[in-house]
Design an enzyme around this catalytic site. Structure first.
Site, short mmCIF file in Angstrom:
data_model
loop_
_atom_site.label_atom_id
_atom_site.label_comp_id
_atom_site.label_asym_id
_atom_site.label_seq_id
_atom_site.Cartn_x
_atom_site.Cartn_y
_atom_site.Cartn_z
N GLU A 86 -0.24 -9.36 -1.38
CA GLU A 86 -1.92 -9.81 -0.62
C GLU A 86 -2.80 -9.40 -2.17
O GLU A 86 -4.11 -10.69 -2.06
CB GLU A 86 -2.50 -8.86 0.59
CG GLU A 86 -2.24 -9.13 1.93
CD GLU A 86 -2.62 -7.67 2.95
OE1 GLU A 86 -1.91 -6.39 2.79
OE2 GLU A 86 -2.80 -7.96 3.56
N ALA A 135 1.10 -1.12 0.19
CA ALA A 135 0.20 0.16 -0.04
C ALA A 135 1.01 1.01 0.54
O ALA A 135 1.98 0.62 0.41
CB ALA A 135 -1.19 -0.04 1.28
N GLU A 186 4.74 -5.33 6.65
CA GLU A 186 3.87 -4.54 7.99
C GLU A 186 4.47 -4.41 8.80
O GLU A 186 4.46 -3.17 9.65
CB GLU A 186 2.22 -4.47 7.85
CG GLU A 186 1.93 -4.51 5.93
CD GLU A 186 2.08 -5.89 5.61
OE1 GLU A 186 2.82 -6.93 5.49
OE2 GLU A 186 0.72 -5.71 4.83
N GLY A 207 0.81 -5.12 0.32
CA GLY A 207 -0.77 -4.91 0.07
C GLY A 207 -0.86 -5.93 -1.41
O GLY A 207 -1.26 -6.23 -2.22
N1 CO8 Z 1 4.85 3.16 -0.68
C1 CO8 Z 1 5.39 4.22 -0.53
N2 CO8 Z 1 6.59 4.48 -1.89
C2 CO8 Z 1 7.13 3.35 -1.84
C3 CO8 Z 1 6.47 2.29 -1.26
C4 CO8 Z 1 5.63 2.07 -0.66
N3 CO8 Z 1 4.48 0.65 -0.22
N4 CO8 Z 1 7.84 1.07 -1.58
C5 CO8 Z 1 8.45 2.17 -2.11
N5 CO8 Z 1 7.82 3.03 -2.17
C6 CO8 Z 1 8.78 4.12 -2.56
C7 CO8 Z 1 9.97 4.77 -2.06
O1 CO8 Z 1 9.56 5.81 -1.11
C8 CO8 Z 1 10.83 5.15 -2.87
O2 CO8 Z 1 10.73 6.44 -3.22
P1 CO8 Z 1 11.96 7.26 -3.50
O3 CO8 Z 1 13.02 7.04 -4.56
O4 CO8 Z 1 10.93 9.15 -3.45
O5 CO8 Z 1 12.40 7.76 -2.00
C9 CO8 Z 1 11.04 4.31 -4.63
O6 CO8 Z 1 9.63 3.70 -3.82
C10 CO8 Z 1 11.76 3.44 -4.34
O7 CO8 Z 1 12.41 2.12 -3.19
P2 CO8 Z 1 13.66 2.47 -2.31
O8 CO8 Z 1 14.66 3.47 -2.53
O9 CO8 Z 1 13.31 2.25 -0.89
O10 CO8 Z 1 13.52 1.03 -3.38
P3 CO8 Z 1 14.81 -0.16 -3.08
O11 CO8 Z 1 14.80 -0.82 -3.69
O12 CO8 Z 1 16.03 0.72 -2.48
O13 CO8 Z 1 14.05 -1.25 -1.63
C11 CO8 Z 1 11.76 -1.67 -0.69
C12 CO8 Z 1 12.45 -1.92 -2.19
C13 CO8 Z 1 12.28 -2.80 -0.21
C14 CO8 Z 1 10.81 -2.74 -1.79
C15 CO8 Z 1 11.62 -0.62 -0.24
O14 CO8 Z 1 10.88 0.61 -0.71
C16 CO8 Z 1 10.51 -1.08 1.26
O15 CO8 Z 1 10.62 -1.80 1.44
N6 CO8 Z 1 9.32 -0.70 0.50
C17 CO8 Z 1 8.01 -0.69 1.60
C18 CO8 Z 1 7.58 -2.09 1.66
C19 CO8 Z 1 6.14 -2.26 2.34
O16 CO8 Z 1 6.94 -1.70 4.00
N7 CO8 Z 1 5.48 -2.60 2.13
C20 CO8 Z 1 4.41 -2.50 3.01
C21 CO8 Z 1 3.25 -1.68 2.93
S1 CO8 Z 1 1.87 -0.99 4.40
C22 CO8 Z 1 1.19 -2.14 3.05
O17 CO8 Z 1 1.13 -2.68 2.21
C23 CO8 Z 1 -1.08 -2.37 4.12
C24 CO8 Z 1 -1.26 -3.27 3.01
C25 CO8 Z 1 -2.95 -3.53 3.72
C26 CO8 Z 1 -3.29 -3.96 2.31
C27 CO8 Z 1 -3.65 -3.30 0.79
C28 CO8 Z 1 -4.51 -3.74 0.12
C29 CO8 Z 1 -3.83 -3.98 -1.82
#
Ligand code: CO8
Length: 257
Positions: free
Chosen positions: A111, A65, A131, A108
């Site tokens: 999921e 998400a 999460e 998400g």
């Molecule tokens: N939301 C918003 N922005 C994101 C997300 C995200 N989930 N994931 C990555 N991004 C953005 C980063 O902020 C970054 O933006 P910027 O270039 O402006 O800094 C860009 O994408 C690239 O990401 P990274 O620089 O972090 O890339 P890396 O290759 O270093 O890392 C990762 C990749 C490991 C995937 C890392 O980005 C990460 O950990 N992302 C978050 C993953 C996460 O925590 N996901 C769970 C989110 S909560 C959730 O999903 C709740 C579910 C609820 C149900 C949803 C139903 C549809």
């Protein structure tokens, strides 16, 4: 309708939805979820579309998400928008839907992939429910669909530690149906969709319902459901066509009637 966060195309009976927010690894914003559900609903209404493919990019199916769009939300905001409930719509589709996953399928994103009928994954795919690292828990089936797919031990491991599963681990655990070489995930997903698209739409719909019933019923109820569904298919033109074609040694032409 034109979309900003996804792209759509269709060919050979397959409707293709590609998530398209590359700068944020296809993070699932409310807009993306709304567009996705609109697109699959439109494909579901189109009799020419016999299977739907849901794809991401090489780097990410979806990294979860959109954290930015919910960081400051209140519980009431979350309840009012109820955005994440939208992915349950995938279960209600009459048309089979196949996820093609390369790179990250997290939170998400994991999921969403699990809400599809099956997952084809690149060797590069990584699945996880991270999460817990954000101080929350999965909110769209990650404690329920995942647990039914992989069992309590691995679900607890993933949800409590936030670690990622490789494609091979995910296949061994029962989340993923097939693994492909890194350059082949898209083609393989579309090939699977084209194969499904040649089958009887009515038999596909009943088959999906029967398999999904296995998660909701006792074994006795499930077997009964399956037997009744099997009987009902003998009312379809496609059953007559499929069996005639076999006996006449020709390819069946299924119409979904
Ligand atoms: N939301 C918003 N922005 C994101 C997300 C995200 N989930 N994931 C990555 N991004 C953005 C980063 O902020 C970054 O933006 P910027 O270039 O402006 O800094 C860009 O994408 C690239 O990401 P990274 O620089 O972090 O890339 P890396 O290759 O270093 O890392 C990762 C990749 C490991 C995937 C890392 O980005 C990460 O950990 N992302 C978050 C993953 C996460 O925590 N996901 C769970 C989110 S909560 C959730 O999903 C709740 C579910 C609820 C149900 C949803 C139903 C549809």
């Amino acid at each position: 309708m034109s979309y900003e966060t996804i792209t759509i195309e269709s060919a050979e009976g397959v409707g293709i939805v590609t998530l398209n927010r590359p700068k944020v690894l296809n993070a699932l914003s409310p807009q993306l979820l709304a567009e996705l559900i609109d697109a699959v609903t439109e494909f579901d209404r189109d009799p020419q579309v016999r299977c739907i493919a849901l794809l991401g990019s090489d780097k990410a199916f979806a990294a979860g998400a959109d954290i930015g769009s919910m960081a400051d939300a209140s519980p009431i905001d979350m309840m009012r928008s109820n955005d994440f409930a939208r992915i349950e719509r995938l279960r209600e589709l009459s048309t089979p839907i196949v996820a093609g996953v390369s790179g990250y399928a997290l939170g998400g994103g994991c999921e969403l992939a699990m809400a599809c009928d099956l997952i084809i994954a690149s060797e590069t795919a990584q699945f996880g429910q991270p999460e817990i690292n954000l101080g929350i828990i999965p909110g769209a089936g990650g404690t329920q669909r995942l647990t039914r797919a992989v069992g309590k031990a691995l679900a607890m491991d993933l949800v409590l530690t936030g670690r990622m599963l490789s494609a091979i681990e995910a296949r061994n655990a029962g989340i993923v149906a097939r693994i492909t070489a890194p350059e082949a995930w898209r083609d393989e997903t579309l090939a699977v969709c084209r194969t499904i698209a040649t089958k009887s739409p009515i038999a596909l719909q009943v088959a999906r319902d029967a398999i999904n019933a296995a998660f909701e019923t006792t074994l006795t109820q499930g077997i009964e459901f399956e037997r009744r569904a099997f009987h009902v298919l003998f009312a379809s033109d496609d059953q007559k066509e499929g069996m005639s074609a076999f006996l006449e040694k020709r390819r069946p032409a299924f119409t979904g009637s």
